[in-house]
Motif scaffolding. Structure first.
Motif, mmCIF file in Angstrom:
data_model
loop_
_atom_site.group_PDB
_atom_site.id
_atom_site.type_symbol
_atom_site.label_atom_id
_atom_site.label_comp_id
_atom_site.label_asym_id
_atom_site.label_seq_id
_atom_site.Cartn_x
_atom_site.Cartn_y
_atom_site.Cartn_z
ATOM 1 N N THR A 1 -91.498 22.457 73.609
ATOM 2 C CA THR A 1 -90.710 22.283 72.379
ATOM 3 C C THR A 1 -90.115 23.616 71.946
ATOM 4 N N ALA A 2 -90.925 24.664 71.959
ATOM 5 C CA ALA A 2 -90.431 25.996 71.580
ATOM 6 C C ALA A 2 -89.345 26.464 72.544
ATOM 7 N N ALA B 1 -69.579 25.465 68.100
ATOM 8 C CA ALA B 1 -70.687 25.978 67.291
ATOM 9 C C ALA B 1 -70.854 25.167 66.016
ATOM 10 N N SER B 2 -69.756 24.699 65.448
ATOM 11 C CA SER B 2 -69.851 23.924 64.211
ATOM 12 C C SER B 2 -70.460 22.537 64.443
ATOM 13 N N GLU B 3 -70.441 22.074 65.691
ATOM 14 C CA GLU B 3 -71.075 20.786 66.009
ATOM 15 C C GLU B 3 -72.576 20.818 65.733
ATOM 16 N N LEU B 4 -73.168 21.999 65.845
ATOM 17 C CA LEU B 4 -74.598 22.120 65.589
ATOM 18 C C LEU B 4 -74.932 21.709 64.164
ATOM 19 N N VAL B 5 -74.020 21.959 63.251
ATOM 20 C CA VAL B 5 -74.237 21.590 61.852
ATOM 21 C C VAL B 5 -74.436 20.084 61.733
ATOM 22 N N ASN B 6 -73.732 19.319 62.569
ATOM 23 C CA ASN B 6 -73.811 17.855 62.499
ATOM 24 C C ASN B 6 -75.137 17.295 62.997
ATOM 25 N N TYR B 7 -75.813 18.014 63.890
ATOM 26 C CA TYR B 7 -77.058 17.456 64.406
ATOM 27 C C TYR B 7 -78.258 18.382 64.252
ATOM 28 N N TRP C 1 -84.662 19.622 63.732
ATOM 29 C CA TRP C 1 -85.789 19.720 62.800
ATOM 30 C C TRP C 1 -86.730 18.533 62.963
ATOM 31 N N PHE C 2 -86.173 17.336 63.015
ATOM 32 C CA PHE C 2 -86.990 16.128 63.154
ATOM 33 C C PHE C 2 -87.788 16.157 64.455
ATOM 34 N N PHE D 1 -90.670 18.786 64.247
ATOM 35 C CA PHE D 1 -91.804 18.317 63.439
ATOM 36 C C PHE D 1 -92.540 17.162 64.121
ATOM 37 N N ALA D 2 -91.800 16.248 64.735
ATOM 38 C CA ALA D 2 -92.440 15.135 65.442
ATOM 39 C C ALA D 2 -93.294 15.654 66.592
ATOM 40 N N SER D 3 -92.785 16.629 67.325
ATOM 41 C CA SER D 3 -93.547 17.195 68.440
ATOM 42 C C SER D 3 -94.828 17.865 67.948
ATOM 43 N N ILE D 4 -94.721 18.630 66.883
ATOM 44 C CA ILE D 4 -95.908 19.295 66.348
ATOM 45 C C ILE D 4 -96.940 18.269 65.898
#
Length: 98
Positions: free
Chosen positions: A37-38, A60-66, A71-72, A75-78
């Motif tokens: 995950t890391a 690069a701005s596409e990253l803002v969309n997903y 993050w999800f 957190f799910a992996s952790i």
């Protein structure tokens, strides 16, 4: 690269949960799931750094969309990888400090 590492993270997490459900030693699979995950997140950051270095601002701005998906998934992996620790180990792996 991030797709491959993400797939390995998911596979290691599934193996972790399977080993825990069977009462086997799950610690290596747990560590592998969290490590992949890391590494997936590091690969994603590297990809964005390449986009920025090439001044590909639309990519690069596409990253803002997903970004919420990153993050999800993190957190799910952790939570999923640490779940066996929270539930308490079953069977043979309860104590190895003999």
């Amino acid at each position: 690269m991030w797709v491959l590492l993400g797939g390995l993270a998911i596979l290691a997490t599934i193996i972790n949960i399977y080993l825990f459900s069977r009462g086997k030693d799950f610690r290596f699979a747990m560590a592998a799931g969290l490590s992949f995950t890391a590494l997936t997140l590091c690969a994603e950051i590297s990809l964005v750094a390449i986009w920025i270095a090439r001044e590909d601002w639309s990519a690069a701005s596409e990253l803002v969309n997903y970004q919420w998906a990153l993050w999800f998934a993190t957190f799910a992996s952790i939570i999923l990888n640490m779940l066996p620790l929270f539930m308490g180990s079953k069977g043979k792996v309860s104590s190895r400090h003999s």
